[in-house]
Design a protein around this motif. Structure first.
Motif, PDB file in Angstrom:
ATOM      1  N   ARG A 131       0.830  -1.212   0.000  1.00  0.00           N
ATOM      2  CA  ARG A 131       0.000   0.000   0.000  1.00  0.00           C
ATOM      3  C   ARG A 131       0.864   1.261   0.000  1.00  0.00           C
ATOM      4  NH1 ARG A 131      -3.700   1.027   4.697  1.00  0.00           N
ATOM      5  NH2 ARG A 131      -3.343   3.184   4.097  1.00  0.00           N
ATOM      6  N   ASN A 132       1.857   1.227   0.893  1.00  0.00           N
ATOM      7  CA  ASN A 132       2.706   2.416   1.001  1.00  0.00           C
ATOM      8  C   ASN A 132       3.517   2.665  -0.261  1.00  0.00           C
ATOM      9  OD1 ASN A 132       1.893   3.267   3.489  1.00  0.00           O
ATOM     10  ND2 ASN A 132       3.369   1.974   4.581  1.00  0.00           N
ATOM     11  N   GLY A 169       1.300   4.149  -2.704  1.00  0.00           N
ATOM     12  CA  GLY A 169       1.050   5.550  -2.336  1.00  0.00           C
ATOM     13  C   GLY A 169       2.206   6.433  -2.740  1.00  0.00           C
ATOM     14  N   LEU A 170       3.381   5.988  -2.342  1.00  0.00           N
ATOM     15  CA  LEU A 170       4.574   6.774  -2.647  1.00  0.00           C
ATOM     16  C   LEU A 170       4.738   6.941  -4.151  1.00  0.00           C
ATOM     17  CD1 LEU A 170       6.505   7.994  -0.645  1.00  0.00           C
ATOM     18  CD2 LEU A 170       8.014   6.038  -0.934  1.00  0.00           C
ATOM     19  N   PHE A 194       2.392   9.468  -5.531  1.00  0.00           N
ATOM     20  CA  PHE A 194       2.819  10.849  -5.297  1.00  0.00           C
ATOM     21  C   PHE A 194       3.968  11.227  -6.205  1.00  0.00           C
ATOM     22  CE2 PHE A 194       0.509  10.536  -1.261  1.00  0.00           C
ATOM     23  CZ  PHE A 194      -0.208  11.725  -1.378  1.00  0.00           C
ATOM     24  N   ALA A 195       4.853  10.245  -6.429  1.00  0.00           N
ATOM     25  CA  ALA A 195       5.963  10.524  -7.330  1.00  0.00           C
ATOM     26  C   ALA A 195       5.435  10.887  -8.712  1.00  0.00           C
ATOM     27  CB  ALA A 195       6.892   9.320  -7.410  1.00  0.00           C
ATOM     28  N   THR A 243       3.975  14.453  -8.551  1.00  0.00           N
ATOM     29  CA  THR A 243       4.959  15.536  -8.486  1.00  0.00           C
ATOM     30  C   THR A 243       5.748  15.642  -9.783  1.00  0.00           C
ATOM     31  OG1 THR A 243       6.384  13.968  -7.340  1.00  0.00           O
ATOM     32  CG2 THR A 243       5.252  15.589  -5.988  1.00  0.00           C
ATOM     33  N   LEU A 275       3.657  17.441 -12.168  1.00  0.00           N
ATOM     34  CA  LEU A 275       3.654  18.884 -11.917  1.00  0.00           C
ATOM     35  C   LEU A 275       4.887  19.556 -12.500  1.00  0.00           C
ATOM     36  CD1 LEU A 275       2.174  21.170 -10.367  1.00  0.00           C
ATOM     37  CD2 LEU A 275       3.688  20.654  -8.442  1.00  0.00           C
ATOM     38  N   ILE A 276       6.043  18.919 -12.232  1.00  0.00           N
ATOM     39  CA  ILE A 276       7.288  19.499 -12.748  1.00  0.00           C
ATOM     40  C   ILE A 276       7.285  19.479 -14.274  1.00  0.00           C
ATOM     41  CG2 ILE A 276       9.792  19.191 -12.853  1.00  0.00           C
ATOM     42  CD1 ILE A 276       9.623  18.056 -10.019  1.00  0.00           C
TER      43      ILE A 276
END
Lengths: 366, 247, 240
Positions: free
Chosen positions: C28-29, C32-33, C36-37, C40, C43-44
């Protein structure tokens, strides 16, 4: 500069009964701050005379001017701190700070440089840290470094010494160059590089050629510089003889400079860094060894510590001279080692009487 | 763990916002009290324009990361909390860096390494972890804004002091940040001023920073004394306890 | 709860489910990570795409501004930033790798070049210079690009501190003569700054070497065919 243990100097005189309750060591009677400072002032006289002869009246004027500012600052701060002004002025410690800065500044440094240096030394480096006995850094050197990095042009403008064309020993020239209320001289026009500067810049000439080509070189070191340094040495030996400080710190520093200069000498070719004797008798070596690093407040306290402290200063002086960004490095080296002094003290604590081992190293180990 | 704070925040939003503003700008100022982000603070504050440039950049990153962290605070488990925060902060910093490159290129070149180093500014991770991850979006954004402003104001003050004493001018080179309209904003306070390099070089930054902290402490002490005089007979229990560094 | 109160038997029976829980948590983590990667990075990427063109023009404009100071636009009709010619490493330029010179053209003829020159013997290390030389061998101008000279002393080679470096314009290999190509303290024609001799000495020597380089490599430098066009777009750029 404080040349005496803070314990005796930092408070107004106590009655004998009060003193009896203080812990040892007691330095009663003779070794008052006032007496020590007076001896230090006396010991600088030969160097003051030599510097005035070789570099003109500017040195003397600077010394007087800096001393006046130092006393003024001391009086000002003491008034602000609501302490007895005359008591602190009479211990001469402010006078010594001013005197040493006056000796260290270039002879024709304009009056405002002295003003900035001395007031920063007295107010920020000494009194903001708590006054005499509390300052972690040598106040005179803090003031000196401040103006050195702020006004490098004025601070590296040394005048030609006695015996070199352009030598100027007119009192009015010196006076009006420092205080521009009359016709002074253009320092830029006649200033020359000091021997340390020339040595550092030299890339093509061998040592013999350098001595022949540049009149600021003479004898073992620089013209005039050698005698000024010998005069400081004489004053320093006098102070050791009168037990104002021990021999450890000066010997440590001078030995370290000599060893470093010997190791990295590089012979007499064009890539030479100069002989050990050259480094011992040039720049501020002797002034630093006997009058700057012997300050007990900002230096190490035990004899072994002082030896290490002095050696550290000596090594760094040489490193700055040979490979650093400034021609001389006594002031920077002193401040850097001031920072290391508490650590040195920590590892060189003398053995307490009656105990087998000294309390040193990391606690918790046997 | 965050639900309680959320409801509390909703009931007294204005009081909370006022407290956030006071904390960021004065009581818990990141630069003067928490002493965070000293490296850029001292490294870049040599002139007003540099200070303003980095101040704004830092403020935008704190705000952005606070908002983002607050938005995702219920989705992120404790185990990956910190890596996620760092990723968010790094990406915002990179975006700001790209934007500065695009619109204020010369300033970008002057500030150099200090822009990417915003990532390592402890204020940002500190606020993300201590505040944004426990509060809803509005207070988190406002906290970022106020903490960023508190940092930027001190940067600006330092920049102004150092530029004034170092070069004798104020607002020189503002066109690097604000474009051609600011080209003639330079105020020469002392004409024919001899550069006082100490103020422009890093050691001067430490000394001036010390003075700013001292001034703040003096003002704090004066205010405390005045408060004491005003309410001399106040019962012991309700006397204000001085707390530093806590929300 | 504390583990030591669970009987040993239960613990072994539970170990499988504990293992499972750990695995689920890791998966799960990680997801999740990873998510998010992706966010982000996205976004960049968006910012990068939006700003890329603008950054390119800014970088070129910055580079061009420095070159234009040495060779104003009216002296040439090409885009300086795009017209470069490769130079082999040379002792005269103190270069250890290939470098690039900018070439100014006027009616198809090389009117001037701007050479990147290193003065290796500054007071605090190397000084990077741009030396503009006209077709006739006279200097169009010299600028210091990067250096670490002492503030207040050696930094007078910057145009915003002192006009000293502008004094090179118009000088050439024979004007002054070889003896004149040194600072006044060494008997030459060039002023040193007050308080600093090393920096101007290093710069004067480097400029002199650059002129010598120009003379020996004239043929290569003045041949328009050696120019490599470095245009970022197919069309001629409008911003120049």
């Amino acid at each position: 500069m404080a040349l005496i243990n803070s314990r005796t100097s930092n408070k107004p005189p106590a009655s004998i009964s009060q003193r009896a309750r203080e812990t040892s060591p007691h330095t009663l009677g003779q070794n008052s701050t006032q007496r020590v400072m007076a001896l230090v002032i006396m010991a600088t006289v030969p160097a003051l005379v030599a510097q005035t002869i070789f570099f003109g009246w500017g040195t003397l004027i600077n010394v007087i001017w800096c001393s006046l500012i130092a006393m003024g600052c001391e009086a000002l701060v003491m008034t602000l701190r609501k302490r007895p002004v005359s008591f602190y002025l009479k211990d001469y410690s402010a006078l010594v700070t001013g005197l040493l800065l006056g000796l260290a500044l270039p002879p024709f440094a304009p009056f405002w440089i002295s003003l900035v240096a001395v007031s920063f030394a007295m107010i920020i480096a000494k009194h903001l840290y708590g006054g005499l006995g509390q300052n972690p850094f040598n106040p005179a050197m803090v003031g000196y470094v401040l103006v050195l990095i702020s006004f490098p042009q004025e601070m590296t403008s040394w005048l030609p010494p006695l015996g070199v064309e352009g030598y100027n020993n007119s009192l009015s020239d010196a006076l009006f160059t420092i205080f521009p209320f009359g016709q002074g001289i253009e320092v830029d026009a006649i200033s020359t590089a000091t021997v340390l500067d020339v040595m550092r810049e030299n890339k093509s000439l061998t040592m013999d050629e350098l001595w022949a080509a540049n009149p600021v070189f003479d004898g073992f070191a620089g013209r005039g510089w050698m005698w000024v340094n010998l005069a400081y040495l004489a004053g320093g030996v006098f102070l050791i003889w009168r037990k104002v400080f021990t021999w450890h710190a000066p010997v440590g520093m001078l030995a370290a400079i000599a060893v470093m200069a010997f190791l990295f000498w590089g012979g007499t070719g064009s890539d030479s860094h100069g002989s050990p004797v050259f480094h011992l008798l040039s720049g501020a070596t002797m002034l630093g060894a006997f009058f700057i690093i012997t300050d007990p407040v900002s230096g190490a306290t035990s004899n072994r510590g002082r030896l290490i402290f002095g050696a550290g200063v000596g090594i760094m002086v040489y490193v700055i001279r040979a490979w650093g960004g400034y021609p001389d490095g006594v002031a920077f080296a002193t401040l850097l080692m001031n920072m290391a002094a508490p650590t040195i003290d920590y590892y060189t604590q003398p053995r307490t009487y009656g105990h087998n081992k000294a309390n040193k190293g990391l606690p918790g180990k046997d | 763990m965050t639900n309680n704070t959320d409801t509390a925040a909703a009931t007294s939003t204005t009081a909370l916002l006022a407290k956030i503003a006071k904390d960021g700008l004065w009581k818990n100022n990141p630069a003067l009290v928490q002493l965070l982000g000293l490296c850029p603070l001292l490294g870049v504050s040599s002139s007003v324009v540099n200070a303003l440039g980095l101040g704004i950049a830092t403020m935008l990153v704190v705000m952005g990361s606070n908002i983002a962290v607050s938005l995702i605070r219920h989705q992120v488990t404790d185990a990956i909390r910190l890596p996620v925060f760092v990723m968010i902060i790094a990406s915002f910093t990179t975006c700001i860096e790209l934007l500065m490159q695009a619109y204020t290129y010369e300033l970008y070149r002057i500030l150099g390494i200090f822009i990417p180093l915003i990532v390592t500014n402890c204020i940002i991770l500190g606020r993300a972890d201590a505040f944004a991850s426990r509060n809803s979006v509005l207070p988190a954004a406002f906290d970022g804004f106020m903490m960023g402003s508190g940092f930027a104001v001190i940067l600006l003050l330092l920049g102004a002091m150092r530029e004034l004493i170092g070069q004798g001018t104020l607002f020189s080179g503002m066109d690097l940040l604000l474009g051609p309209i600011a080209a003639d904003w330079t105020i020469t306070v002392f004409p024919n001023y001899k550069q006082f390099l100490f103020a422009i070089l890093p050691p001067g930054a430490f000394v001036f920073m010390g003075f700013l902290i001292a001034i703040k402490n003096i003002i704090d002490r004066r205010m405390e004394e005045r408060n004491k005089q005003r309410q001399p007979t106040e019962p012991k229990e309700s006397r204000r306890v001085r707390v530093t560094g806590n929300i | 709860m504390s583990d030591d109160q669970i009987p040993l038997k239960d613990a072994t029976q539970n170990s499988a489910s504990v293992k499972n829980a750990v695995f689920t948590s890791i998966i799960r983590n990680s997801f999740g990570l990873g998510l998010f990667a992706v966010f982000t990075v996205g976004l960049i990427s968006i910012t990068w795409i939006l700003t890329q063109e603008k950054i390119q023009t800014q970088v070129r404009a910055y580079e061009a501004r420095a070159l234009m100071e040495i060779l104003p636009q009216k002296t040439h009709d090409n885009v300086l930033v795009d017209s470069k010619t490769t130079l082999e490493p040379s002792r005269l330029l103190s270069s250890q790798t290939t470098t690039e010179a900018y070439v100014a053209l006027n009616n198809g003829e090389v009117s001037a070049v701007i050479l990147p020159v290193i003065a290796p013997d500054g007071y605090n290390g190397r000084i990077d210079l741009l030396v503009g030389i006209k077709r006739d061998g006279s200097l169009a101008g010299v600028r210091a690009v990067t250096h670490k000279e002492t503030p207040g002393l050696g930094d007078k080679i910057n145009t915003n501190v002192s006009d000293w470096i502008l004094s090179f314009a118009g000088k050439s290999l024979n004007q002054p003569t070889a003896e004149g190509w040194s600072v006044k303290k060494d008997g030459g024609d060039f002023d040193q700054f007050t308080g600093a001799t090393i920096t101007p000495r290093a710069v004067v020597a480097a400029v002199h070497r650059a002129l010598t380089y120009f003379e020996t490599h004239q043929k290569h430098l003045l041949n328009p065919r050696n120019i490599q066009q470095h245009s970022i777009s197919e069309e001629p750029s409008h911003d120049q």
